[in-house]
Design a protein around this motif. Structure first.
Motif, PDB file in Angstrom:
ATOM      1  N   VAL A  67       0.843  -1.200   0.000  1.00 28.15           N
ATOM      2  CA  VAL A  67       0.000   0.000   0.000  1.00 28.15           C
ATOM      3  C   VAL A  67       0.874   1.245   0.000  1.00 28.15           C
ATOM      4  O   VAL A  67       0.634   2.186  -0.774  1.00 28.15           O
ATOM      5  N   ALA A  68       1.889   1.270   0.840  1.00 25.79           N
ATOM      6  CA  ALA A  68       2.787   2.428   0.898  1.00 25.79           C
ATOM      7  C   ALA A  68       3.443   2.681  -0.461  1.00 25.79           C
ATOM      8  O   ALA A  68       3.509   3.824  -0.930  1.00 25.79           O
ATOM      9  N   ASP A  69       3.920   1.631  -1.105  1.00 26.20           N
ATOM     10  CA  ASP A  69       4.556   1.771  -2.419  1.00 26.20           C
ATOM     11  C   ASP A  69       3.563   2.318  -3.449  1.00 26.20           C
ATOM     12  O   ASP A  69       3.918   3.188  -4.259  1.00 26.20           O
ATOM     13  N   TYR A  70       2.338   1.796  -3.418  1.00 27.49           N
ATOM     14  CA  TYR A  70       1.327   2.282  -4.359  1.00 27.49           C
ATOM     15  C   TYR A  70       1.041   3.759  -4.122  1.00 27.49           C
ATOM     16  O   TYR A  70       0.998   4.547  -5.067  1.00 27.49           O
ATOM     17  N   TRP A  71       0.845   4.150  -2.881  1.00 28.20           N
ATOM     18  CA  TRP A  71       0.545   5.553  -2.592  1.00 28.20           C
ATOM     19  C   TRP A  71       1.712   6.461  -2.963  1.00 28.20           C
ATOM     20  O   TRP A  71       1.508   7.561  -3.461  1.00 28.20           O
ATOM     21  N   ARG A  72       2.929   5.997  -2.747  1.00 27.04           N
ATOM     22  CA  ARG A  72       4.086   6.801  -3.183  1.00 27.04           C
ATOM     23  C   ARG A  72       4.068   6.986  -4.697  1.00 27.04           C
ATOM     24  O   ARG A  72       4.425   8.042  -5.205  1.00 27.04           O
ATOM     25  N   SER A  73       3.629   5.957  -5.438  1.00 26.03           N
ATOM     26  CA  SER A  73       3.561   6.058  -6.896  1.00 26.03           C
ATOM     27  C   SER A  73       2.555   7.117  -7.339  1.00 26.03           C
ATOM     28  O   SER A  73       2.630   7.613  -8.460  1.00 26.03           O
ATOM     29  N   LEU A  74       1.620   7.468  -6.451  1.00 24.87           N
ATOM     30  CA  LEU A  74       0.631   8.515  -6.735  1.00 24.87           C
ATOM     31  C   LEU A  74       1.121   9.893  -6.317  1.00 24.87           C
ATOM     32  O   LEU A  74       0.381  10.868  -6.417  1.00 24.87           O
ATOM     33  N   GLY A  75       2.347   9.965  -5.821  1.00 22.26           N
ATOM     34  CA  GLY A  75       2.912  11.240  -5.400  1.00 22.26           C
ATOM     35  C   GLY A  75       2.544  11.648  -3.981  1.00 22.26           C
ATOM     36  O   GLY A  75       2.675  12.817  -3.620  1.00 22.26           O
ATOM     37  N   MET A  76       2.120  10.692  -3.185  1.00 19.07           N
ATOM     38  CA  MET A  76       1.711  10.990  -1.818  1.00 19.07           C
ATOM     39  C   MET A  76       2.896  10.900  -0.859  1.00 19.07           C
ATOM     40  O   MET A  76       3.842  10.154  -1.103  1.00 19.07           O
ATOM     41  N   ASP A  77       2.814  11.666   0.225  1.00 19.06           N
ATOM     42  CA  ASP A  77       3.758  11.546   1.331  1.00 19.06           C
ATOM     43  C   ASP A  77       3.235  10.441   2.239  1.00 19.06           C
ATOM     44  O   ASP A  77       2.091  10.502   2.686  1.00 19.06           O
ATOM     45  N   VAL A  78       4.077   9.453   2.527  1.00 22.38           N
ATOM     46  CA  VAL A  78       3.627   8.231   3.190  1.00 22.38           C
ATOM     47  C   VAL A  78       4.416   7.984   4.476  1.00 22.38           C
ATOM     48  O   VAL A  78       5.627   8.201   4.525  1.00 22.38           O
ATOM     49  N   ARG A  79       3.697   7.496   5.485  1.00 24.52           N
ATOM     50  CA  ARG A  79       4.307   7.081   6.744  1.00 24.52           C
ATOM     51  C   ARG A  79       3.754   5.708   7.110  1.00 24.52           C
ATOM     52  O   ARG A  79       2.550   5.484   7.048  1.00 24.52           O
ATOM     53  N   ILE A  80       4.654   4.793   7.500  1.00 26.98           N
ATOM     54  CA  ILE A  80       4.253   3.453   7.941  1.00 26.98           C
ATOM     55  C   ILE A  80       4.447   3.358   9.446  1.00 26.98           C
ATOM     56  O   ILE A  80       5.484   3.772   9.971  1.00 26.98           O
ATOM     57  N   ALA A  81       3.443   2.824  10.126  1.00 22.96           N
ATOM     58  CA  ALA A  81       3.537   2.550  11.562  1.00 22.96           C
ATOM     59  C   ALA A  81       3.430   1.038  11.755  1.00 22.96           C
ATOM     60  O   ALA A  81       2.587   0.392  11.136  1.00 22.96           O
ATOM     61  N   GLU A  82       4.265   0.478  12.600  1.00 25.93           N
ATOM     62  CA  GLU A  82       4.247  -0.968  12.813  1.00 25.93           C
ATOM     63  C   GLU A  82       3.519  -1.370  14.090  1.00 25.93           C
ATOM     64  O   GLU A  82       3.220  -2.541  14.281  1.00 25.93           O
ATOM     65  N   SER A  83       3.239  -0.414  14.961  1.00 33.53           N
ATOM     66  CA  SER A  83       2.623  -0.731  16.241  1.00 33.53           C
ATOM     67  C   SER A  83       1.443   0.186  16.492  1.00 33.53           C
ATOM     68  O   SER A  83       1.507   1.373  16.141  1.00 33.53           O
ATOM     69  N   PRO A  84       0.335  -0.274  17.001  1.00 31.66           N
ATOM     70  CA  PRO A  84       0.110  -1.620  17.523  1.00 31.66           C
ATOM     71  C   PRO A  84      -0.148  -2.651  16.423  1.00 31.66           C
ATOM     72  O   PRO A  84      -0.008  -3.851  16.653  1.00 31.66           O
ATOM     73  N   VAL A  85      -0.559  -2.220  15.221  1.00 33.78           N
ATOM     74  CA  VAL A  85      -0.709  -3.102  14.060  1.00 33.78           C
ATOM     75  C   VAL A  85      -0.117  -2.382  12.861  1.00 33.78           C
ATOM     76  O   VAL A  85      -0.066  -1.148  12.837  1.00 33.78           O
ATOM     77  N   PRO A  86       0.336  -3.102  11.838  1.00 37.36           N
ATOM     78  CA  PRO A  86       0.847  -2.423  10.656  1.00 37.36           C
ATOM     79  C   PRO A  86      -0.219  -1.495  10.060  1.00 37.36           C
ATOM     80  O   PRO A  86      -1.361  -1.898   9.831  1.00 37.36           O
ATOM     81  N   SER A  87       0.177  -0.242   9.860  1.00 40.33           N
ATOM     82  CA  SER A  87      -0.728   0.789   9.347  1.00 40.33           C
ATOM     83  C   SER A  87       0.047   1.718   8.435  1.00 40.33           C
ATOM     84  O   SER A  87       1.255   1.888   8.603  1.00 40.33           O
ATOM     85  N   VAL A  88      -0.666   2.315   7.497  1.00 39.10           N
ATOM     86  CA  VAL A  88      -0.042   3.253   6.564  1.00 39.10           C
ATOM     87  C   VAL A  88      -0.903   4.509   6.525  1.00 39.10           C
ATOM     88  O   VAL A  88      -2.132   4.419   6.478  1.00 39.10           O
ATOM     89  N   TYR A  89      -0.243   5.663   6.518  1.00 45.01           N
ATOM     90  CA  TYR A  89      -0.922   6.954   6.456  1.00 45.01           C
ATOM     91  C   TYR A  89      -0.296   7.763   5.329  1.00 45.01           C
ATOM     92  O   TYR A  89       0.920   7.723   5.141  1.00 45.01           O
ATOM     93  N   ALA A  90      -1.135   8.491   4.585  1.00 45.99           N
ATOM     94  CA  ALA A  90      -0.611   9.260   3.461  1.00 45.99           C
ATOM     95  C   ALA A  90      -1.405  10.539   3.274  1.00 45.99           C
ATOM     96  O   ALA A  90      -2.598  10.604   3.593  1.00 45.99           O
ATOM     97  N   THR A  91      -0.722  11.547   2.744  1.00 52.41           N
ATOM     98  CA  THR A  91      -1.355  12.813   2.380  1.00 52.41           C
ATOM     99  C   THR A  91      -0.852  13.221   1.011  1.00 52.41           C
ATOM    100  O   THR A  91       0.210  12.808   0.566  1.00 52.41           O
ATOM    101  N   GLY A  92      -1.658  14.061   0.355  1.00 52.37           N
ATOM    102  CA  GLY A  92      -1.253  14.576  -0.941  1.00 52.37           C
ATOM    103  C   GLY A  92      -1.757  13.731  -2.090  1.00 52.37           C
ATOM    104  O   GLY A  92      -2.606  12.862  -1.910  1.00 52.37           O
ATOM    105  N   GLY A  93      -1.226  14.010  -3.264  1.00 48.41           N
ATOM    106  CA  GLY A  93      -1.658  13.281  -4.448  1.00 48.41           C
ATOM    107  C   GLY A  93      -3.093  13.619  -4.807  1.00 48.41           C
ATOM    108  O   GLY A  93      -3.540  14.754  -4.657  1.00 48.41           O
ATOM    109  N   PRO A  94      -3.875  12.611  -5.222  1.00 43.26           N
ATOM    110  CA  PRO A  94      -5.223  12.868  -5.703  1.00 43.26           C
ATOM    111  C   PRO A  94      -6.267  13.090  -4.599  1.00 43.26           C
ATOM    112  O   PRO A  94      -7.421  13.387  -4.884  1.00 43.26           O
TER     113      PRO A  94
END
Length: 129
Positions: A67-94
């Motif tokens: 998911v993070a790789d896909y969102w980066r391909s859309l030009g988004m700024d991405v952050r991955i969190a591993e705790s408490p569960v793997p999660s991805v947050y993104a801003t920007g792009g479309p």
């Protein structure tokens, strides 16, 4: 961008994100919901939308990375969190922002569209006939 375009971009981005994962059973929470954004009510709107599925037995960290790789391909700024569960947050792009959560019992993608000119109350009236 029109309110309809903003809603369509959000839904397309969320659903395209689901397609990068090897997961079945995706369901939307309901139609995208319109709301006011910005300082003054009735001038600008954005949409929220959520999509969930039962999590697979596979590697949730690997899915978060996809998911993070896909969102980066859309030009988004991405952050991955591993705790408490793997999660991805993104801003920007479309869109304004997205999240992907691998919570126990549920994979969930949620997002907010860009803020565009419009009146949420008027849009709701039109949608409800």
């Amino acid at each position: 961008m029109s309110p309809t375009d903003a809603s369509d971009a959000l839904v397309a981005t969320v659903e395209a994100t689901a397609e990068v994962l090897d997961v079945t059973g995706w369901n939307w929470d309901g139609a995208p919901e319109v709301g006011n954004c910005g300082a003054r009510r009735g001038e600008r709107v954005n949409w929220t939308y959520g999509y969930g599925a039962p999590p697979p037995d596979g590697d949730h960290n690997a899915d978060a990375q996809k998911v993070a790789d896909y969102w980066r391909s859309l030009g988004m700024d991405v952050r991955i969190a591993e705790s408490p569960v793997p999660s991805v947050y993104a801003t920007g792009g479309p869109v304004r922002g997205l999240s992907f959560i691998t919570a126990p019992g549920d994979y969930y993608i949620a997002g907010t569209s860009l803020c565009v000119p419009g009146d949420a109350d008027e849009i709701r009236k039109q949608d409800n006939g």
